[in-house]
Design an enzyme around this catalytic site. Structure first.
Site, PDB file in Angstrom:
ATOM      1  N   ASN A  13      -6.312  -0.678   2.786  1.00  0.00           N
ATOM      2  CA  ASN A  13      -6.582  -0.158   1.443  1.00  0.00           C
ATOM      3  C   ASN A  13      -5.695  -0.944   0.483  1.00  0.00           C
ATOM      4  O   ASN A  13      -4.492  -0.725   0.420  1.00  0.00           O
ATOM      5  CB  ASN A  13      -6.251   1.343   1.395  1.00  0.00           C
ATOM      6  N   LYS A  15      -5.649  -0.792  -2.616  1.00  0.00           N
ATOM      7  CA  LYS A  15      -5.342  -0.035  -3.850  1.00  0.00           C
ATOM      8  C   LYS A  15      -5.592  -0.938  -5.057  1.00  0.00           C
ATOM      9  O   LYS A  15      -6.507  -1.763  -5.018  1.00  0.00           O
ATOM     10  CB  LYS A  15      -3.913   0.521  -3.785  1.00  0.00           C
ATOM     11  N   HIS A  99      -8.806   9.935  -1.663  1.00  0.00           N
ATOM     12  CA  HIS A  99      -7.443   9.458  -1.442  1.00  0.00           C
ATOM     13  C   HIS A  99      -6.475  10.313  -2.268  1.00  0.00           C
ATOM     14  O   HIS A  99      -6.794  10.718  -3.380  1.00  0.00           O
ATOM     15  CB  HIS A  99      -7.315   7.982  -1.835  1.00  0.00           C
ATOM     16  N   GLU A 101      -4.054   9.582  -3.984  1.00  0.00           N
ATOM     17  CA  GLU A 101      -3.745   9.037  -5.318  1.00  0.00           C
ATOM     18  C   GLU A 101      -4.832   9.407  -6.325  1.00  0.00           C
ATOM     19  O   GLU A 101      -4.546   9.602  -7.504  1.00  0.00           O
ATOM     20  CB  GLU A 101      -3.542   7.517  -5.221  1.00  0.00           C
ATOM     21  N   GLU A 171      -3.688  11.290   6.020  1.00  0.00           N
ATOM     22  CA  GLU A 171      -2.605  10.594   5.326  1.00  0.00           C
ATOM     23  C   GLU A 171      -1.649  11.614   4.704  1.00  0.00           C
ATOM     24  O   GLU A 171      -1.899  12.114   3.599  1.00  0.00           O
ATOM     25  CB  GLU A 171      -3.178   9.723   4.199  1.00  0.00           C
ATOM     26  N   GLY A 177       3.418   4.989   1.166  1.00  0.00           N
ATOM     27  CA  GLY A 177       4.201   4.073   0.338  1.00  0.00           C
ATOM     28  C   GLY A 177       5.686   4.376   0.311  1.00  0.00           C
ATOM     29  O   GLY A 177       6.419   3.874  -0.528  1.00  0.00           O
ATOM     30  N   SER A 217       2.470   4.464   5.615  1.00  0.00           N
ATOM     31  CA  SER A 217       3.493   3.532   6.073  1.00  0.00           C
ATOM     32  C   SER A 217       3.254   3.024   7.494  1.00  0.00           C
ATOM     33  O   SER A 217       4.208   2.783   8.236  1.00  0.00           O
ATOM     34  CB  SER A 217       4.896   4.152   5.945  1.00  0.00           C
TER      35      SER A 217
HETATM   36  P1  13P Z   1       0.956   2.735   2.784  1.00  0.00           P
HETATM   37  O1  13P Z   1       0.498   2.097   4.070  1.00  0.00           O
HETATM   38  O2  13P Z   1       1.383   1.726   1.767  1.00  0.00           O
HETATM   39  O3  13P Z   1       1.926   3.828   3.011  1.00  0.00           O
HETATM   40  O4  13P Z   1      -0.356   3.415   2.136  1.00  0.00           O
HETATM   41  C1  13P Z   1      -1.114   4.244   2.923  1.00  0.00           C
HETATM   42  C2  13P Z   1      -2.350   4.576   2.189  1.00  0.00           C
HETATM   43  O5  13P Z   1      -2.315   5.286   1.189  1.00  0.00           O
HETATM   44  C3  13P Z   1      -3.608   4.012   2.668  1.00  0.00           C
HETATM   45  O6  13P Z   1      -4.692   4.586   2.042  1.00  0.00           O
END
Ligand code: 13P
Length: 257
Positions: A13, A15, A99, A101, A171, A177, A217
């Site tokens: 992803n 982002k 997601h 976010e 997640e 992150g 992560s």
């Molecule tokens: P990270 O791998 O950067 O923690 O992000 C995970 C994520 O949100 C994947 O959709």
């Protein structure tokens, strides 16, 4: 992983990172690191504008293109939105929905996530449905109740034949992150719980066939341990999917038996 019953999927992803012009060089570099044989499906989910470049660059190494969001509406006067049929026509095979976010910064609720997943399924795009608890919810021992609710809501009105094309991504928000990964045991416990929720709705066979990914992560170092868990069928990877060597190492880690 349990490859007897379900696919292993390694999905990146990106982002809101990368530029369309960076897709080709990224893919060239990634190809240099990819293991010779591979048993998982590999997907990169990018901003929709990069989907054509991803398809072009990923063709000869069998990396599928995915988007990160979709409109719940089919077509019409929705300025700025991108429909499921537009994604399908552009060649996107997957699309992330729900997601954390988007839930956090764009106020997306479980009903909207469900509407988006259904819109994608109508057009033949596989939804990668994200669920996961906050740190507060984990500390209050609400993780499984909350995640079960999210899964049930996201799958509402989706029949067993459509479920076959859905991917669930667990997640935990506190692991995204932050460099703080859930332990393999914590991740397994929730992924197993998600499969149990699906089993209660659809029965044993469909539940056994759904791929459930872990995200938060995941990196080149911890991937093998997470992927060794019986109910973790792959990863949804943010930060590490932006680095070709790291992403390839996670793909290689999914080759284990
Ligand atoms: P990270 O791998 O950067 O923690 O992000 C995970 C994520 O949100 C994947 O959709």
């Amino acid at each position: 992983m349990n490859r007897k019953y379900r696919k292993t999927v390694i999905a990146g992803n990106w982002k809101m990172n990368m530029l369309p012009s960076a897709v080709k060089p990224f893919m060239e570099e990634l190809k240099g690191y990819l293991p010779k044989t591979r048993v998982c499906d590999v997907v990169l989910c990018a901003p929709a504008i990069m989907v054509p470049a991803l398809i072009k660059a990923g063709k000869d190494c069998k990396i599928a293109a995915g988007a990160q969001d979709v409109s719940k509406y089919e077509k019409g006067a929705y300025t700025g939105e991108i429909s499921a049929s537009q994604l399908a026509d552009a060649g996107a095979k997957y699309c992330i929905v729900g997601h954390s976010e988007r839930r956090q910064y764009h106020g997306e609720c479980d009903m909207l996530v469900n509407a988006k997943a259904r819109a994608l399924l109508e057009k033949g795009v596989a939804p990668i449905i994200c669920v996961g608890e906050s740190l507060e919810q984990r500390e209050m021992d609400l993780t499984m109740e909350y995640v079960a609710y999210q899964v049930k809501a996201a799958l509402s009105g989706i029949d067993a034949s459509q479920l076959r094309r859905c991917i669930i991504a667990y997640e935990p928000i506190w692991a995204i992150g932050t460099g703080k990964t859930a332990t393999a045991e914590q991740a397994q416990e929730v992924c197993e719980g998600i499969r149990a929720v699906i089993r209660r709705i659809y029965g044993a066979r469909p539940a056994r066939a759904v791929s459930i990914l872990y995200g938060g992560s995941m990196n080149a170092k911890n991937a093998a341990e997470l992927l060794a868990m019986p109910d973790i069928d792959g990863g949804l990877i943010g930060g590490a999917s932006l680095k070709p060597a790291d992403f390839a190492a996670i793909i290689a880690a999914s080759n284990q038996e």
